[in-house]
Scaffold this motif. Structure first.
Motif, PDB file in Angstrom:
ATOM      1  N   PRO A 169       0.823  -1.215   0.000  1.00 50.03           N
ATOM      2  CA  PRO A 169       0.000   0.000   0.000  1.00 50.03           C
ATOM      3  C   PRO A 169       0.849   1.254   0.000  1.00 50.03           C
ATOM      4  CG  PRO A 169      -0.891  -1.608   1.540  1.00 50.03           C
ATOM      5  CD  PRO A 169       0.428  -2.152   1.072  1.00 50.03           C
ATOM      6  N   ASP A 170       0.359   2.291  -0.650  1.00 50.64           N
ATOM      7  CA  ASP A 170       1.123   3.521  -0.792  1.00 50.64           C
ATOM      8  C   ASP A 170       1.531   4.101   0.553  1.00 50.64           C
ATOM      9  OD1 ASP A 170       0.847   3.322  -3.525  1.00 50.64           O
ATOM     10  OD2 ASP A 170      -0.917   4.621  -3.604  1.00 50.64           O
ATOM     11  N   ASP A 171       0.621   4.091   1.529  1.00 54.32           N
ATOM     12  CA  ASP A 171       0.955   4.679   2.822  1.00 54.32           C
ATOM     13  C   ASP A 171       2.073   3.905   3.507  1.00 54.32           C
ATOM     14  OD1 ASP A 171      -1.204   2.705   2.949  1.00 54.32           O
ATOM     15  OD2 ASP A 171      -1.173   3.027   5.105  1.00 54.32           O
ATOM     16  N   GLN A 172       2.098   2.575   3.314  1.00 51.16           N
ATOM     17  CA  GLN A 172       3.180   1.780   3.897  1.00 51.16           C
ATOM     18  C   GLN A 172       4.483   2.005   3.147  1.00 51.16           C
ATOM     19  OE1 GLN A 172       2.021  -2.328   4.302  1.00 51.16           O
ATOM     20  NE2 GLN A 172       0.133  -1.819   5.405  1.00 51.16           N
ATOM     21  N   ASP A 173       4.400   2.204   1.836  1.00 51.78           N
ATOM     22  CA  ASP A 173       5.596   2.546   1.057  1.00 51.78           C
ATOM     23  C   ASP A 173       6.266   3.795   1.617  1.00 51.78           C
ATOM     24  OD1 ASP A 173       6.045   0.630  -0.832  1.00 51.78           O
ATOM     25  OD2 ASP A 173       4.912   1.589  -2.425  1.00 51.78           O
ATOM     26  N   VAL A 174       5.458   4.826   1.854  1.00 48.34           N
ATOM     27  CA  VAL A 174       5.993   6.101   2.316  1.00 48.34           C
ATOM     28  C   VAL A 174       6.476   5.992   3.755  1.00 48.34           C
ATOM     29  CG1 VAL A 174       5.416   8.503   2.809  1.00 48.34           C
ATOM     30  CG2 VAL A 174       4.588   7.424   0.698  1.00 48.34           C
ATOM     31  N   ALA A 175       5.643   5.395   4.619  1.00 49.80           N
ATOM     32  CA  ALA A 175       6.009   5.297   6.034  1.00 49.80           C
ATOM     33  C   ALA A 175       7.249   4.449   6.240  1.00 49.80           C
ATOM     34  CB  ALA A 175       4.841   4.720   6.835  1.00 49.80           C
ATOM     35  N   GLY A 177       9.728   4.090   4.181  1.00 49.18           N
ATOM     36  CA  GLY A 177      10.899   4.612   3.499  1.00 49.18           C
ATOM     37  C   GLY A 177      11.145   3.993   2.143  1.00 49.18           C
ATOM     38  N   GLY A 178      10.236   3.140   1.687  1.00 51.89           N
ATOM     39  CA  GLY A 178      10.415   2.547   0.370  1.00 51.89           C
ATOM     40  C   GLY A 178      10.152   3.521  -0.757  1.00 51.89           C
ATOM     41  N   SER A 179       9.399   4.566  -0.479  1.00 53.69           N
ATOM     42  CA  SER A 179       9.105   5.598  -1.469  1.00 53.69           C
ATOM     43  C   SER A 179       9.153   6.959  -0.790  1.00 53.69           C
ATOM     44  CB  SER A 179       7.710   5.396  -2.092  1.00 53.69           C
ATOM     45  OG  SER A 179       7.640   4.199  -2.824  1.00 53.69           O
ATOM     46  N   GLU A 180       9.561   7.962  -1.551  1.00 54.37           N
ATOM     47  CA  GLU A 180       9.523   9.326  -1.054  1.00 54.37           C
ATOM     48  C   GLU A 180       8.186   9.963  -1.404  1.00 54.37           C
ATOM     49  OE1 GLU A 180      12.969  11.158  -2.814  1.00 54.37           O
ATOM     50  OE2 GLU A 180      14.114  10.926  -0.959  1.00 54.37           O
ATOM     51  N   ASP A 181       7.748  10.847  -0.545  1.00 51.92           N
ATOM     52  CA  ASP A 181       6.557  11.659  -0.797  1.00 51.92           C
ATOM     53  C   ASP A 181       6.912  13.084  -0.430  1.00 51.92           C
ATOM     54  OD1 ASP A 181       4.026  12.625  -1.275  1.00 51.92           O
ATOM     55  OD2 ASP A 181       3.199  11.908   0.622  1.00 51.92           O
ATOM     56  N   CYS A 182       7.759  13.679  -1.261  1.00 49.78           N
ATOM     57  CA  CYS A 182       8.326  14.979  -0.915  1.00 49.78           C
ATOM     58  C   CYS A 182       7.270  16.070  -0.820  1.00 49.78           C
ATOM     59  CB  CYS A 182       9.363  15.381  -1.963  1.00 49.78           C
ATOM     60  SG  CYS A 182      10.753  14.235  -2.030  1.00 49.78           S
ATOM     61  N   ASN A 183       6.218  15.987  -1.617  1.00 47.02           N
ATOM     62  CA  ASN A 183       5.202  17.036  -1.579  1.00 47.02           C
ATOM     63  C   ASN A 183       4.060  16.687  -0.634  1.00 47.02           C
ATOM     64  OD1 ASN A 183       4.180  14.983  -3.112  1.00 47.02           O
ATOM     65  ND2 ASN A 183       3.818  16.202  -4.955  1.00 47.02           N
ATOM     66  N   ALA A 184       4.210  15.610   0.119  1.00 44.14           N
ATOM     67  CA  ALA A 184       3.267  15.260   1.187  1.00 44.14           C
ATOM     68  C   ALA A 184       1.822  15.221   0.712  1.00 44.14           C
ATOM     69  CB  ALA A 184       3.418  16.239   2.353  1.00 44.14           C
ATOM     70  N   GLY A 222       0.427  12.232  -0.248  1.00 45.26           N
ATOM     71  CA  GLY A 222      -0.056  10.878  -0.052  1.00 45.26           C
ATOM     72  C   GLY A 222       0.302   9.916  -1.154  1.00 45.26           C
ATOM     73  N   LEU A 223       0.919  10.390  -2.231  1.00 43.19           N
ATOM     74  CA  LEU A 223       1.318   9.528  -3.337  1.00 43.19           C
ATOM     75  C   LEU A 223       2.829   9.379  -3.370  1.00 43.19           C
ATOM     76  CD1 LEU A 223      -0.850  10.759  -6.366  1.00 43.19           C
ATOM     77  CD2 LEU A 223      -1.055   8.584  -5.154  1.00 43.19           C
ATOM     78  N   PRO A 224       3.332   8.165  -3.511  1.00 40.78           N
ATOM     79  CA  PRO A 224       4.774   8.018  -3.740  1.00 40.78           C
ATOM     80  C   PRO A 224       5.190   8.834  -4.951  1.00 40.78           C
ATOM     81  CG  PRO A 224       3.791   5.886  -3.232  1.00 40.78           C
ATOM     82  CD  PRO A 224       2.656   6.847  -3.399  1.00 40.78           C
ATOM     83  N   ASP A 225       6.305   9.498  -4.847  1.00 40.57           N
ATOM     84  CA  ASP A 225       6.710  10.421  -5.904  1.00 40.57           C
ATOM     85  C   ASP A 225       6.853   9.730  -7.255  1.00 40.57           C
ATOM     86  OD1 ASP A 225       6.708  12.457  -4.082  1.00 40.57           O
ATOM     87  OD2 ASP A 225       8.871  12.411  -3.725  1.00 40.57           O
ATOM     88  N   GLU A 226       7.228   8.451  -7.250  1.00 47.24           N
ATOM     89  CA  GLU A 226       7.417   7.787  -8.536  1.00 47.24           C
ATOM     90  C   GLU A 226       6.110   7.597  -9.300  1.00 47.24           C
ATOM     91  OE1 GLU A 226       7.470   4.340  -5.462  1.00 47.24           O
ATOM     92  OE2 GLU A 226       8.079   6.431  -5.575  1.00 47.24           O
ATOM     93  N   CYS A 227       4.974   7.796  -8.605  1.00 46.01           N
ATOM     94  CA  CYS A 227       3.673   7.656  -9.271  1.00 46.01           C
ATOM     95  C   CYS A 227       3.232   8.939  -9.949  1.00 46.01           C
ATOM     96  CB  CYS A 227       2.594   7.259  -8.256  1.00 46.01           C
ATOM     97  SG  CYS A 227       2.886   5.665  -7.468  1.00 46.01           S
TER      98      CYS A 227
END
Length: 812
Positions: A476-482, A484-491, A493-498
């Motif tokens: 899940p996206d929230d688990q990716d971000v929490a 550290g598997g994905s960055e969400d620099c603009n906060a 809720g979406l992993p930046d790679e999406c």
């Protein structure tokens, strides 16, 4: 000849049967993204090989539905030759042979008609969203082919699952029941030379398998088929008089497989207050052991609510299915437990109570407005529920009993919603919950014993929890971000790679504004220095010269990219469209419109609306050709971001002040016609019957918005859209109709508006079909800038914008 086809994975199966010939089965493999394609031997070019993703809920889990139909020309069909074309003069009957229902949405039946003959003639695609549908039943359609395009005029139920004898024919005369989306509308999709004598062909809906939507991952599921689920669930009861069978073969009760089963008939079976003759209230709640579903999650399942007696039930028949999210999993949750927790819902099977549909927050039963119910009342007699569960398809009109119903409870961004068969039942803001488990249950709130008791139960099957997974990595996206598997620099809720970041639009809300400037400052690293944080997204947004750093050299490009226009910048804390719906749905009209006005004038408008679209018009005036350009919003006023917006109908009481504050006007009737003529995206009107729904209710606005978005799927935002709303317009007649609102438009695909110019409503009336399109206050006439108001008032030039004469007061 009849044709039925479906798609499994990337293979298309085409079944063709012709009189005097054996059944011919063809199979071919489609290349990825093959749409449209030619089906060998089918005589269809451009045949509907597109997946009907536009019919599905764009924000959550979905599945597809297959209807296999055989269409034949009836004995009533006469043929005559006119020139080289063959014309049908009467009716065609189409019989649905098999139905396999998907996850959330109404079945889609698609017909393709071809007149035979030696000369080319257009194929006509006629699709209808048929809802409600008796799963496993038999239906016959009457299609009037004497008109072009053909029109599905009515249908007839012939049989129903679980009923041994044929059900007496019952015609449904309510046209909206046949197709809310595009009733009677057709799309010309093919031209090819016809050399055969084939009269009618039918193509069915596409995919068979129910699956999570693109961008969703299943984080929990239990179909109970193994018969070993019992130890995996914790069960709690109020009084102890219950049954919980996690390996129940419901086919023993004559019940067909659940919609999301692959032919199996094992599910979870609950009863309460039925094991002895002592009348007492009771309830049971079950939770999967050791499970936690934080963040945005959707609980989905198939549900069968059974009751004793016939329509309306018998003695002691009123019992409720219960389901919810955000439970601790350590107590029975039901109406009589004030210490209940979670966000949960309940409904009975036969409409035996004044509150048949219920929404709860913990132990509190919410009112209709607090819930917020899509219906005016919680009673099954409400027109909303009567339409959703009509008799005789459902034994008790307005109630879901003795039928498979697909249900979901969804939570995201502090908003919880409840849907049955894809239809929104309730939506509200609720951030009170802290626990994270799911609950399935059953409760009897009356101290009476059903007779016969064995007929009162609920069955759950194909239980699953799904979560957003935009990068399709199974997490899940929230688990990716929490994690550290994905960055969400603009906060957001979406992993930046999406995310596909437009130049300088760091927060991906569709505009470049002060929020992006703050981000630019945070990304500045100086000459030859990479961004201090989040390099990938910073570079994607702000590295305009491609030198792999963000410095003052990129600031000039940012200034150029700044969004200019009539709308204020969107505040970073502004709510999304879905959240706004949940916040204001229970308010009265005055309070609701005050909030809508505040949101629009505060800049909470999606980015795609901020770029006005030019409309070119011309007229011969005084013997000379005069050419003009005015500018309009590409769509109707909406609130939110490009990813999360909702179109908001509103009265002229706030539409006019909004237009005035932004330096804009509302359109005239002629403008509405010109806008539709030049629209890049023309969508069929999608009416909602006022006899079945409160069309002035905000949840109806939301429902219609979702339908439009399903229709629009695949078309980029920002294109000029037409055909989806009636416009609130200005007209000289307002001077003689004080206190009225003027509406016009809602063009059909043939260009004819549904709504003539009408001033019969008071100016505080608004419903889901009204739309506000803004016209920028300045325009060009022969290259010279003029105000739209001056052109409307000009004795000669007004014909460029008005077909009703001079408009001296273009305002309410």
């Amino acid at each position: 000849m009849s044709t039925a086809r479906s798609i499994r994975g990337d293979r298309v199966w085409l079944r063709m049967a012709m009189k005097g010939l054996p059944l011919l089965a063809l199979a071919l493999t489609l290349p990825p993204g093959c749409s449209p394609c030619r089906i060998p031997g089918s005589e269809l070019t451009n045949a509907v090989l597109h997946e009907r993703a536009d019919l599905h809920d764009p924000t959550g889990p979905r599945g597809d539905t297959t209807l296999v139909a055989r269409c034949t020309a009836s004995d009533e069909v006469a043929r005559k030759r006119k020139g080289d074309w063959i014309h049908r003069d009467s009716l065609v009957r189409c019989e649905v042979l098999r139905v396999e229902t998907g996850c959330w949405d109404p079945p889609e039946l698609v017909f393709l008609f071809h007149d035979s003959g030696p000369t080319p003639e257009s194929g006509i695609l006629l699709s209808t969203s048929l809802w409600p549908f008796p799963v496993g039943g038999t239906i016959r359609f009457w299609i009037d082919t004497n008109v072009k395009p053909p029109v599905i005029v009515e249908y007839q139920e012939l049989s129903r699952p679980g009923v041994s004898a044929a059900v007496p024919a019952s015609l449904y005369s309510e046209p909206g029941r046949m197709s809310e989306a595009a009733r009677g509308e057709a799309e010309m999709i093919a031209r090819k030379k016809q050399t055969s004598s084939v009269a009618v062909m039918a193509v069915t809906g596409l995919a068979l398998a129910c699956r999570a939507a693109a961008g969703q991952v299943t984080v929990f599921s239990d179909n109970f088929d193994a018969g070993t689920s019992g130890p995996n669930w914790a069960v709690f009861s109020a009084a102890g008089d219950y049954t919980a069978d996690f390996a129940y073969d419901y086919s023993l009760r004559g019940i067909i497989p659940a919609p999301n089963s692959s032919g199996t008939t094992v599910g979870l079976h609950f009863t309460v207050n039925n094991n002895d003759a002592n009348p007492a209230k009771d309830a049971v709640s079950a939770y999967p052991n050791g499970q936690s579903f934080p963040g945005p999650r959707t609980l989905a399942f198939d549900m069968w609510l059974n009751y004793n007696g016939g329509a309306g039930g018998g003695t002691g028949s009123t019992e409720f299915a219960t389901a919810g999210l955000h439970h601790a999993g350590d107590r029975v949750v039901w109406a009589d437990n004030p210490a209940g927790d979670g966000l949960w819902f309940a409904c009975d099977g036969e409409g035996g109570e004044s509150l048949d549909y219920r929404a709860y927050s913990g132990g509190t039963l919410l009112s209709v407005d607090a819930s917020t119910l899509a219906a005016v009342s919680a009673n099954s007699t409400d027109a909303f529920f009567q339409y959703l569960f009509p008799s005789p398809t459902y034994e008790t009109a307005g109630a879901p009993g003795k039928h498979w119903v697909e249900a979901l409870v969804r939570y995201a961004d502090g908003v919880v919603e409840w849907r049955l068969n894809g239809r929104l039942i309730a939506i509200r803001v609720d951030e009170s919950a802290g626990a994270t488990n799911l609950m399935l249950g059953y409760m009897d709130t009356f101290a009476s014993v059903a007779s016969p008791a064995v007929d009162n139960f609920v069955i759950y099957d194909n239980v699953r929890v799904e979560a957003p997974d935009c990068n399709a990595n199974g997490t899940p996206d929230d688990q990716d971000v929490a994690g550290g598997g994905s960055e969400d620099c603009n906060a957001n809720g979406l992993p930046d790679e999406c995310e596909s970041v437009a130049p300088s639009d760091y927060d991906t809300d569709g505009d470049v504004d002060a929020d992006d400037l703050v981000a630019l400052v945070g990304c500045l690293g100086g000459p030859n220095a990479g961004p201090a944080a989040c390099p990938a997204l910073c570079l994607a947004a702000f590295d305009s010269n491609g030198d792999d750093d963000v410095d003052l050299g990129d600031f000039a490009a940012f200034q150029i990219a700044l969004t200019s226009g009539v709308f204020p910048v969107r505040p970073v804390q502004a709510v999304g469209g879905r959240r706004l719906v949940a916040e204001v749905a229970g308010l009265d009209r005055t309070a609701r419109e005050q909030r809508i006005q505040q949101e629009v004038l505060g800049g909470n408008v999606p980015g795609f609306l901020r770029t006005f679209v030019p409309i070119q018009v011309s007229a011969v005036i005084g013997g000379s050709l005069r050419q003009a350009t005015y500018y309009v919003t590409p769509d109707y006023l909406a609130i939110g971001t490009d990813r999360d917006f909702v179109r908001m109908p509103m009265t002229p009481l706030i539409a006019q002040p909004i237009a005035d504050a932004l330096g804009c006007l509302l359109p005239t009737r002629k403008m509405v016609n010109d806008i539709y003529a030049q629209a890049a995206v023309k969508l069929a009107p999608s009416p909602i019957s006022p006899t079945t729904t409160d069309i002035a209710r905000l949840t109806t606005y939301y429902r219609h918005h979702e339908t439009v978005e399903q229709q629009r799927a695949g078309q980029p935002l920002g294109l000029l859209v037409g055909g989806i709303k009636k416009d609130v317009v200005i007209t000289p007649q307002l001077a003689t109709h004080p206190g009225k609102v003027a509406i016009y438009g809602w063009h059909q695909l043939n260009g004819t508006p549904i709504q003539p110019l009408y001033l019969g409503h008071v100016d505080w009336y608004v419903d889901y079909s009204h739309g506000i399109r803004l016209v920028r206050g300045m325009m060009e006439v022969d290259g010279v800038e003029m105000s739209v108001a001056d052109v409307l008032a000009d004795p000669a030039l007004h014909v460029l914008l008005s077909d009703e004469g001079v408009v001296t007061n273009p305002s309410y």
